[in-house]
Design a protein around this motif. Sequence first.
Motif, PDB file in Angstrom:
ATOM      1  N   GLY A   1      34.755  43.696  46.886  1.00  0.00           N
ATOM      2  CA  GLY A   1      35.305  43.831  45.547  1.00  0.00           C
ATOM      3  C   GLY A   1      34.797  42.812  44.556  1.00  0.00           C
TER       4      GLY A   1
ATOM      5  N   GLN B   1      35.911  39.973  43.561  1.00  0.00           N
ATOM      6  CA  GLN B   1      36.945  39.567  42.612  1.00  0.00           C
ATOM      7  C   GLN B   1      37.407  38.119  42.776  1.00  0.00           C
ATOM      8  OE1 GLN B   1      38.139  41.636  39.920  1.00  0.00           O
ATOM      9  NE2 GLN B   1      36.199  42.500  40.648  1.00  0.00           N
ATOM     10  N   SER B   2      37.053  37.476  43.882  1.00  0.00           N
ATOM     11  CA  SER B   2      37.539  36.109  44.087  1.00  0.00           C
ATOM     12  C   SER B   2      36.606  35.314  44.994  1.00  0.00           C
ATOM     13  CB  SER B   2      38.942  36.140  44.706  1.00  0.00           C
ATOM     14  OG  SER B   2      39.406  34.833  44.975  1.00  0.00           O
TER      15      SER B   2
ATOM     16  N   THR C   1      27.029  41.248  41.343  1.00  0.00           N
ATOM     17  CA  THR C   1      28.159  41.330  40.438  1.00  0.00           C
ATOM     18  C   THR C   1      27.758  40.776  39.078  1.00  0.00           C
ATOM     19  OG1 THR C   1      30.332  40.358  39.935  1.00  0.00           O
ATOM     20  CG2 THR C   1      28.952  39.155  41.473  1.00  0.00           C
TER      21      THR C   1
ATOM     22  N   ASP D   1      37.001  32.223  39.720  1.00  0.00           N
ATOM     23  CA  ASP D   1      38.096  33.192  39.683  1.00  0.00           C
ATOM     24  C   ASP D   1      38.648  33.351  38.271  1.00  0.00           C
ATOM     25  OD1 ASP D   1      37.670  33.408  42.360  1.00  0.00           O
ATOM     26  OD2 ASP D   1      39.721  32.926  42.976  1.00  0.00           O
TER      27      ASP D   1
ATOM     28  N   ILE E   1      36.162  35.516  36.250  1.00  0.00           N
ATOM     29  CA  ILE E   1      36.249  36.932  36.613  1.00  0.00           C
ATOM     30  C   ILE E   1      37.503  37.560  36.001  1.00  0.00           C
ATOM     31  CG2 ILE E   1      36.573  38.524  38.546  1.00  0.00           C
ATOM     32  CD1 ILE E   1      34.822  36.592  40.213  1.00  0.00           C
ATOM     33  N   LYS E   2      38.613  36.857  36.091  1.00  0.00           N
ATOM     34  CA  LYS E   2      39.871  37.373  35.537  1.00  0.00           C
ATOM     35  C   LYS E   2      39.776  37.530  34.035  1.00  0.00           C
ATOM     36  CE  LYS E   2      44.877  36.516  35.464  1.00  0.00           C
ATOM     37  NZ  LYS E   2      45.975  35.593  35.912  1.00  0.00           N
TER      38      LYS E   2
ATOM     39  N   GLY F   1      37.762  41.455  35.554  1.00  0.00           N
ATOM     40  CA  GLY F   1      37.195  41.780  36.858  1.00  0.00           C
ATOM     41  C   GLY F   1      35.773  42.296  36.788  1.00  0.00           C
TER      42      GLY F   1
ATOM     43  N   LYS G   1      34.741  44.934  35.631  1.00  0.00           N
ATOM     44  CA  LYS G   1      34.728  46.354  36.000  1.00  0.00           C
ATOM     45  C   LYS G   1      34.294  47.192  34.803  1.00  0.00           C
ATOM     46  CE  LYS G   1      38.379  45.749  39.446  1.00  0.00           C
ATOM     47  NZ  LYS G   1      39.758  46.104  39.837  1.00  0.00           N
TER      48      LYS G   1
END
Length: 431
Positions: free
Chosen positions: A226, A228-229, A385, A420, A423-424, A428, A430
């Motif tokens: 994912g 994400q972290s 990513t 993190d 990304i947040k 994300g 996305k």
Amino acid sequence: MNKRFTRILATSLAAASLLGTLGACSKGSASSSSEGANEITMWTHNAGNPEELKAIEDVVAAYNSSSSAKAKVKVQAFPQDSYNDSVVSAASAGNLPCIVDIDGPNVPNWAWAEYLTPLKLSADLAGNLPSTVAKWDGKTYAVGYYDVALAMMARASDLKAAGVRVATIEKPWTADEFQDALTKLKGLGKWEHPLDMGTAGTGEWLPYAYSPLLQSFGGDLINRDGFQSADGVLNGDKAVEWAGWFRGLVDQGFMAQKSGKDSTQDFLNNKSAILYTGSWAADKAKTALGEDLVVMPTVDLGNGPKIGGASWQWGVTSGCENAEAAMDYLSYSLKPENLAAVAKATGTIPATNDAAALIPAFAEGGANRIFMEFSRNYAVMRPETPAYPFIATEFGKAAQDVLAGADPQGALDKAAKAIDANIKSNGGYKK
């Protein structure tokens, strides 16, 4: 650090910050710069590298003169130091050309920002080294003509004098064997530091060179499930173990906290016994050392040898008004003879076996074939990513802090927390 590697990747630190800015811009299609109906423009970072630029221009000239060309391709070359500034500025203004080159690990950021369109090529990429094909969200956005591979180089005579075996693909050194080899080499009293890992390096060298060692320990830059972290993988037990081992190489006197600026030349001048470098240094080292040179895989620190994958690649912008012609040119450029010409000019690993067969050093049994094997067996793509440019910067800071003696857990916690948060803040990354 070797000039060849510097030329390939020196702009990546700037790319990290600039692409982070690019990703933060509102997403949307870019309009291509003004191009005639029968002309498309291609941008490259190779203005300061005449050998590669000429090889690229020769491919373009051959395409332009072919009867099947769908448009004339015009090359515009930028100095590497200003290339990313130029691309980002053009992207923000909606004025990108049809074709751009881009450092492979940064492709997902561009794709996420919708400045690149998925490739639709007639060329079959199944035979390419995986590290020469850049994907994101299940689609291919860029393809490269070559890659480079990390390795360790030494003099066979030095290893023999120390009673150390030569590491091979079939049997790389383990962590314990590496420790023993460095102890024995240092015991010879010939070098202040028997190991040179390019610790004076900056920018993309830091994640390119050192995150594979982290991955061999069992850590990583981010949780790849994912993306994400980073928490728990960049600052988990295995990562902290890596950091302690890495700093321990300095504490034990095996390597300098800050190496010389040109590690390859220092090795050739016998200032080190083992050089952690890559395929870009091979020809120079072979010329200087002849049969005494041995090329070995990187160390298996618990999860097999690992090396970074991907170098410069080519993509088509989403606003290109003649994408069909751009795709046609890229497909043409991927012919084996074209890949071989570029790889030969740059001293890099050709992207396919068919191209390698046209270069004696990379053909089966060739002196440099081992680097292609390293790439196929050990390459790990830097995290695919859009967050990668930020991840690279934060990991680079952490690696330098660890080398300087910072608490490993603290340095890695700081990096993971920053990643993190980034990304947040970007939802994300996305679509």
